[in-house]
Scaffold this active site. Structure first.
Site, PDB file in Angstrom:
ATOM      1  N   HIS A 158      -6.041  -0.517 -19.771  1.00  9.89           N
ATOM      2  CA  HIS A 158      -6.284  -1.605 -20.724  1.00  9.89           C
ATOM      3  C   HIS A 158      -5.480  -2.861 -20.358  1.00  9.89           C
ATOM      4  O   HIS A 158      -6.038  -3.958 -20.248  1.00  9.89           O
ATOM      5  CB  HIS A 158      -5.916  -1.126 -22.135  1.00  9.89           C
ATOM      6  CG  HIS A 158      -6.094  -2.155 -23.202  1.00  9.89           C
ATOM      7  ND1 HIS A 158      -7.203  -2.205 -24.012  1.00  9.89           N
ATOM      8  CD2 HIS A 158      -5.316  -3.196 -23.594  1.00  9.89           C
ATOM      9  CE1 HIS A 158      -7.094  -3.223 -24.850  1.00  9.89           C
ATOM     10  NE2 HIS A 158      -5.949  -3.842 -24.619  1.00  9.89           N
ATOM     11  N   GLU A 159      -4.181  -2.685 -20.138  1.00  8.01           N
ATOM     12  CA  GLU A 159      -3.354  -3.867 -19.831  1.00  8.01           C
ATOM     13  C   GLU A 159      -3.775  -4.512 -18.516  1.00  8.01           C
ATOM     14  O   GLU A 159      -3.811  -5.735 -18.403  1.00  8.01           O
ATOM     15  CB  GLU A 159      -1.860  -3.500 -19.807  1.00  8.01           C
ATOM     16  CG  GLU A 159      -1.273  -3.125 -21.165  1.00  8.01           C
ATOM     17  CD  GLU A 159      -1.531  -4.146 -22.279  1.00  8.01           C
ATOM     18  OE1 GLU A 159      -1.600  -5.359 -21.999  1.00  8.01           O
ATOM     19  OE2 GLU A 159      -1.680  -3.719 -23.438  1.00  8.01           O
ATOM     20  N   CYS A 196     -12.689  -6.074 -26.237  1.00  9.35           N
ATOM     21  CA  CYS A 196     -14.122  -5.790 -26.210  1.00  9.35           C
ATOM     22  C   CYS A 196     -14.452  -4.924 -27.422  1.00  9.35           C
ATOM     23  O   CYS A 196     -13.658  -4.089 -27.830  1.00  9.35           O
ATOM     24  CB  CYS A 196     -14.414  -5.034 -24.907  1.00  9.35           C
ATOM     25  SG  CYS A 196     -16.116  -4.510 -24.718  1.00  9.35           S
ATOM     26  N   HIS A 199      -6.634  -6.758 -18.880  1.00  9.30           N
ATOM     27  CA  HIS A 199      -6.263  -8.138 -19.239  1.00  9.30           C
ATOM     28  C   HIS A 199      -5.811  -8.905 -18.001  1.00  9.30           C
ATOM     29  O   HIS A 199      -6.118 -10.079 -17.847  1.00  9.30           O
ATOM     30  CB  HIS A 199      -5.129  -8.141 -20.273  1.00  9.30           C
ATOM     31  CG  HIS A 199      -5.544  -7.700 -21.637  1.00  9.30           C
ATOM     32  ND1 HIS A 199      -6.687  -8.148 -22.247  1.00  9.30           N
ATOM     33  CD2 HIS A 199      -4.946  -6.863 -22.533  1.00  9.30           C
ATOM     34  CE1 HIS A 199      -6.781  -7.599 -23.459  1.00  9.30           C
ATOM     35  NE2 HIS A 199      -5.747  -6.808 -23.646  1.00  9.30           N
TER      36      HIS A 199
HETATM   37 ZN    ZN Z   1      -5.238  -5.649 -25.328  1.00 12.74          ZN
HETATM   38 ZN    ZN Z   2     -15.975  -3.599 -22.563  1.00 11.32          ZN
END
Ligand code: ZN
Ligand code: ZN
Length: 160
Positions: free
Chosen positions: A115-116, A126, A119
């Protein structure tokens, strides 16, 4: 894009697990390197909250990094203004910090790292079934999938 992983008070096996998850997800988009262990700067420690200031750590990381982008994985709890805690904090195209303090399983650590770094490669949050779903609660992190949705993959030109 090159991404270098730094870590503090985390075993090398743990770092390797995170590295593998990133390689698996961002094949062809991110080249992952292990940068080594770093000491946490004492000025980022908030004694009252017994947590580390995520913004300070991120700023510190961005001044020290040698490659294009960096991820700093730490074992201490992270906080930021207005939040009791956060799993991580990222700056698009530059870097991110991630705390495994509250992430008790391998699965959660992999997800939040992916996840990070999402970014870092420029992805916003999302609302699809996607690892880029916003989560600042443990159950939300548990619920979201491991992988990027098709829309996010397209945004970063991921072909797999
Ligand atoms: Zn985030
Ligand atoms: Zn997505």
């Amino acid at each position: 894009m090159e991404l270098e992983i730094f870590y503090s008070q985390i075993s090398e096996d743990e770092v390797q697990i995170i590295k593998n998850a990133l390689i698996h997800t961002y094949k062809g988009v991110v080249e992952v390197f292990i940068g080594g262990e770093r000491e946490l700067p004492p000025e980022a420690y908030n004694r009252q909250r017994d947590q580390y200031d995520a913004e300070l750590l991120l700023r510190y990381l961005l001044t020290k990094k040698k490659r294009e982008t960096a991820l700093w994985v730490i074992s201490k709890d992270l906080c930021t203004q207005g939040m009791n805690f956060i799993f991580g904090l990222a700056h698009h195209f530059r870097g991110a910090v991630l705390s495994i303090f509250r992430l008790s399983t391998k699965e959660l650590r992999e997800k939040e790292a992916v996840h990070e770094v999402g970014h870092v490669v420029g992805l916003p949050h999302c609302t699809n079934k996607c690892v880029m779903q916003f989560s600042n609660m443990l159950w939300e992190a548990h619920m979201k999938p491991f992988s990027l949705c098709e829309e996010c993959k397209r945004k970063i030109n991921l072909t797999t």
